[in-house]
Design an enzyme around this catalytic site. Structure first.
Site, PDB file in Angstrom:
ATOM      1  N   GLU A 119      74.458   3.962  35.222  1.00 36.76           N
ATOM      2  CA  GLU A 119      75.074   5.457  35.392  1.00 36.76           C
ATOM      3  C   GLU A 119      75.033   5.825  33.932  1.00 36.76           C
ATOM      4  O   GLU A 119      74.735   6.839  33.629  1.00 36.76           O
ATOM      5  CB  GLU A 119      76.000   5.485  36.343  1.00 36.76           C
ATOM      6  CG  GLU A 119      75.521   5.068  37.696  1.00 36.76           C
ATOM      7  CD  GLU A 119      76.801   4.982  38.693  1.00 36.76           C
ATOM      8  OE1 GLU A 119      77.901   4.324  38.514  1.00 36.76           O
ATOM      9  OE2 GLU A 119      76.868   5.677  39.786  1.00 36.76           O
ATOM     10  N   ALA A 150      81.116  -1.354  36.389  1.00 26.00           N
ATOM     11  CA  ALA A 150      82.741  -1.180  36.079  1.00 26.00           C
ATOM     12  C   ALA A 150      83.383  -2.324  36.197  1.00 26.00           C
ATOM     13  O   ALA A 150      82.631  -3.379  36.775  1.00 26.00           O
ATOM     14  CB  ALA A 150      83.025  -0.112  37.459  1.00 26.00           C
ATOM     15  N   GLU A 182      75.835  -2.174  43.356  1.00 27.73           N
ATOM     16  CA  GLU A 182      77.189  -1.915  44.054  1.00 27.73           C
ATOM     17  C   GLU A 182      77.211  -2.418  45.566  1.00 27.73           C
ATOM     18  O   GLU A 182      78.081  -2.970  46.146  1.00 27.73           O
ATOM     19  CB  GLU A 182      77.531  -0.294  44.049  1.00 27.73           C
ATOM     20  CG  GLU A 182      77.914   0.041  42.680  1.00 27.73           C
ATOM     21  CD  GLU A 182      76.835   0.358  41.918  1.00 27.73           C
ATOM     22  OE1 GLU A 182      75.909   0.096  42.036  1.00 27.73           O
ATOM     23  OE2 GLU A 182      77.189   1.169  40.805  1.00 27.73           O
TER      24      GLU A 182
HETATM   25  N1  DAK Z   1      83.218  -6.491  35.802  1.00 26.14           N
HETATM   26  C1  DAK Z   1      84.225  -7.734  35.240  1.00 26.14           C
HETATM   27  N2  DAK Z   1      83.786  -8.819  34.781  1.00 26.14           N
HETATM   28  C2  DAK Z   1      82.560  -8.977  34.759  1.00 26.14           C
HETATM   29  C3  DAK Z   1      81.518  -8.061  35.159  1.00 26.14           C
HETATM   30  C4  DAK Z   1      82.120  -6.759  35.780  1.00 26.14           C
HETATM   31  N3  DAK Z   1      81.370  -5.923  36.260  1.00 26.14           N
HETATM   32  N4  DAK Z   1      80.567  -8.576  34.847  1.00 26.14           N
HETATM   33  C5  DAK Z   1      80.541  -9.791  34.303  1.00 26.14           C
HETATM   34  N5  DAK Z   1      81.814 -10.065  33.979  1.00 26.14           N
HETATM   35  C6  DAK Z   1      82.346 -11.080  33.480  1.00 26.14           C
HETATM   36  C7  DAK Z   1      82.405 -12.213  34.551  1.00 26.14           C
HETATM   37  O1  DAK Z   1      83.349 -12.002  35.258  1.00 26.14           O
HETATM   38  C8  DAK Z   1      82.778 -13.331  33.434  1.00 26.14           C
HETATM   39  O2  DAK Z   1      83.619 -13.592  33.108  1.00 26.14           O
HETATM   40  P1  DAK Z   1      84.519 -14.862  32.974  1.00 26.14           P
HETATM   41  O3  DAK Z   1      84.288 -15.532  34.328  1.00 26.14           O
HETATM   42  O4  DAK Z   1      83.876 -15.667  31.692  1.00 26.14           O
HETATM   43  O5  DAK Z   1      86.036 -14.784  32.557  1.00 26.14           O
HETATM   44  C9  DAK Z   1      81.641 -12.845  32.129  1.00 26.14           C
HETATM   45  O6  DAK Z   1      81.720 -11.793  32.341  1.00 26.14           O
HETATM   46  C10 DAK Z   1      80.244 -13.398  32.200  1.00 26.14           C
HETATM   47  O7  DAK Z   1      79.554 -13.348  33.314  1.00 26.14           O
HETATM   48  P2  DAK Z   1      78.998 -14.126  34.155  1.00 26.14           P
HETATM   49  O8  DAK Z   1      79.526 -15.644  33.833  1.00 26.14           O
HETATM   50  O9  DAK Z   1      79.118 -13.971  35.667  1.00 26.14           O
HETATM   51  O10 DAK Z   1      77.655 -14.316  33.477  1.00 26.14           O
HETATM   52  P3  DAK Z   1      76.325 -14.508  34.260  1.00 26.14           P
HETATM   53  O11 DAK Z   1      75.129 -14.681  33.169  1.00 26.14           O
HETATM   54  O12 DAK Z   1      76.197 -15.848  34.970  1.00 26.14           O
HETATM   55  O13 DAK Z   1      75.860 -13.357  35.101  1.00 26.14           O
HETATM   56  C11 DAK Z   1      75.622 -10.979  35.850  1.00 26.14           C
HETATM   57  C12 DAK Z   1      75.598 -12.025  34.731  1.00 26.14           C
HETATM   58  C13 DAK Z   1      75.750  -9.665  35.269  1.00 26.14           C
HETATM   59  C14 DAK Z   1      74.522 -11.197  36.705  1.00 26.14           C
HETATM   60  C15 DAK Z   1      77.071 -11.333  36.489  1.00 26.14           C
HETATM   61  O14 DAK Z   1      78.191 -11.305  35.608  1.00 26.14           O
HETATM   62  C16 DAK Z   1      77.474 -10.118  37.629  1.00 26.14           C
HETATM   63  O15 DAK Z   1      76.813  -9.949  38.754  1.00 26.14           O
HETATM   64  N6  DAK Z   1      78.254  -9.119  37.328  1.00 26.14           N
HETATM   65  C17 DAK Z   1      78.620  -8.209  38.213  1.00 26.14           C
HETATM   66  C18 DAK Z   1      77.729  -6.893  38.082  1.00 26.14           C
HETATM   67  C19 DAK Z   1      77.867  -5.911  39.158  1.00 26.14           C
HETATM   68  O16 DAK Z   1      78.059  -6.017  40.362  1.00 26.14           O
HETATM   69  N7  DAK Z   1      78.043  -4.586  38.397  1.00 26.14           N
HETATM   70  C20 DAK Z   1      78.525  -3.360  39.478  1.00 26.14           C
HETATM   71  C21 DAK Z   1      79.960  -3.196  39.735  1.00 26.14           C
HETATM   72  S1  DAK Z   1      80.346  -1.770  40.407  1.00 26.14           S
HETATM   73  C22 DAK Z   1      83.348   5.036  39.361  1.00 26.14           C
HETATM   74  C23 DAK Z   1      82.430   4.941  38.247  1.00 26.14           C
HETATM   75  C24 DAK Z   1      81.543   3.901  38.279  1.00 26.14           C
HETATM   76  C25 DAK Z   1      81.721   2.979  39.250  1.00 26.14           C
HETATM   77  C26 DAK Z   1      82.503   2.966  40.081  1.00 26.14           C
HETATM   78  C27 DAK Z   1      83.534   4.024  40.428  1.00 26.14           C
HETATM   79  N8  DAK Z   1      84.285   6.122  39.175  1.00 26.14           N
HETATM   80  C28 DAK Z   1      84.121   7.187  38.210  1.00 26.14           C
HETATM   81  C29 DAK Z   1      85.362   6.243  40.079  1.00 26.14           C
HETATM   82  C30 DAK Z   1      80.726   1.770  39.148  1.00 26.14           C
HETATM   83  C31 DAK Z   1      80.875   0.667  39.918  1.00 26.14           C
HETATM   84  C32 DAK Z   1      80.016  -0.575  39.424  1.00 26.14           C
HETATM   85  O17 DAK Z   1      79.506  -0.623  38.304  1.00 26.14           O
END
Ligand code: DAK
Length: 257
Positions: A111, A65, A131
């Site tokens: 998911e 997300a 998460e």
């Molecule tokens: N959201 C927003 N931006 C993101 C992102 C994300 N999930 N993942 C990556 N980006 C963005 C980064 O901020 C970066 O943007 P800039 O800084 O260039 O502007 C760009 O994508 C490239 O990412 P990185 O520079 O971080 O790239 P790396 O290769 O160094 O790292 C990475 C890649 C995937 C390991 C890292 O980006 C990372 O950890 N990303 C977050 C992963 C994460 O935590 N995902 C889970 C999010 S929580 C719901 C339904 C679903 C959900 C919740 C509620 N409802 C129906 C209510 C789900 C929740 C989630 O998924």
């Protein structure tokens, strides 16, 4: 219909949806999920489409997300937008969905992948539910579908560490169907989709429905459900054609009737 956030095309009887926010690793914002679900529903109604392929790009299927968007939400605002209802509509799609995944497949991305009926993954795929590291938990079925898919122990490790697993691990866990080199994952998924698109569509859809019921129902209830689907298919033109073609030693021509 293609939009800024999803690209849509058709290849023979396969509808292909490509997530298109590469600058943020296909992070799933509300608009993207909305457009995706609308397009899935449109393809489900489109008589020319029999199978759907859902993909991203080689670097990311989807990194979850959109955290920037989520950071602004409160419990009340999320509830009022009823975001969960949009995700729920995905599980009502009756045509098979094949995930063609590569790279980061995290959080909501994992998911989304688990909403697919089959998954072809590239060797570079990383799958996880990170998460917990953000102080939240999966919100679109991560705790439920992952446990059903890989069992409690492996799911618990993924959910509580938040660390991703590799494509080969996902294959060993039964979370994906096949792992291929990154150059091949998309074509491999299309090949599988075209193979299934040749099958009688009513049988395909009822098999999908019945198989998903196995996750919810008791064995006795599931067997009853299967039986009713079986009766229904006996009434179809396609089963007459399928059996007649076998007897006449010719290729069947299925019309979804
Ligand atoms: N959201 C927003 N931006 C993101 C992102 C994300 N999930 N993942 C990556 N980006 C963005 C980064 O901020 C970066 O943007 P800039 O800084 O260039 O502007 C760009 O994508 C490239 O990412 P990185 O520079 O971080 O790239 P790396 O290769 O160094 O790292 C990475 C890649 C995937 C390991 C890292 O980006 C990372 O950890 N990303 C977050 C992963 C994460 O935590 N995902 C889970 C999010 S929580 C719901 C339904 C679903 C959900 C919740 C509620 N409802 C129906 C209510 C789900 C929740 C989630 O998924």
């Amino acid at each position: 219909m293609s939009t800024e956030l999803i690209k849509v095309k058709t290849d023979e009887q396969v509808g292909i949806i490509t997530l298109n926010r590469p600058q943020v690793l296909n992070a799933l914002n509300l608009q993207l999920i909305d457009e995706l679900v609308n397009e899935l529903e449109r393809m489900d109604q489109d008589k020319n489409i029999r199978v759907i392929v859902l993909t991203g790009n080689s670097k990311a299927f989807a990194a979850g997300a959109d955290i920037n968007e989520m950071a602004e939400e409160s419990a009340i605002s999320i509830m009022q937008k009823d975001q969960f209802a949009v995700w729920d509509r995905m599980s009502l799609i009756s045509k098979p969905i094949i995930g063609a995944i590569s790279g980061f497949t995290l959080g909501g991305g994992c998911e989304l992948m688990m909403n697919c009926d089959m998954v072809i993954a590239s060797e570079t795929t990383l799958i996880g539910q990170p998460e917990v590291k953000l102080g939240v938990m999966p919100g679109a079925g991560g705790t439920q579908r992952l446990v059903r898919a890989v069992g409690l122990r492996k799911a618990m490790e993924m959910l509580l560490t938040g660390d991703p697993i590799t494509a080969d691990q996902a294959l060993a866990y039964g979370l994906v169907n096949k792992v291929v080199p990154v150059e091949a994952y998309y074509n491999e998924a299309i090949k599988l989709a075209k193979q299934i698109a040749k099958q009688p569509p009513l049988a395909v859809q009822l098999i999908k429905k019945a198989a998903h019921k196995a996750e919810d129902l008791t064995l006795t209830e599931g067997m009853q459900y299967e039986r009713n689907c079986f009766y229904l298919l006996l009434a179809s033109e396609d089963r007459k054609e399928g059996m007649q073609a076998f007897i006449e030693k010719r290729k069947a021509h299925f019309q979804g009737k």
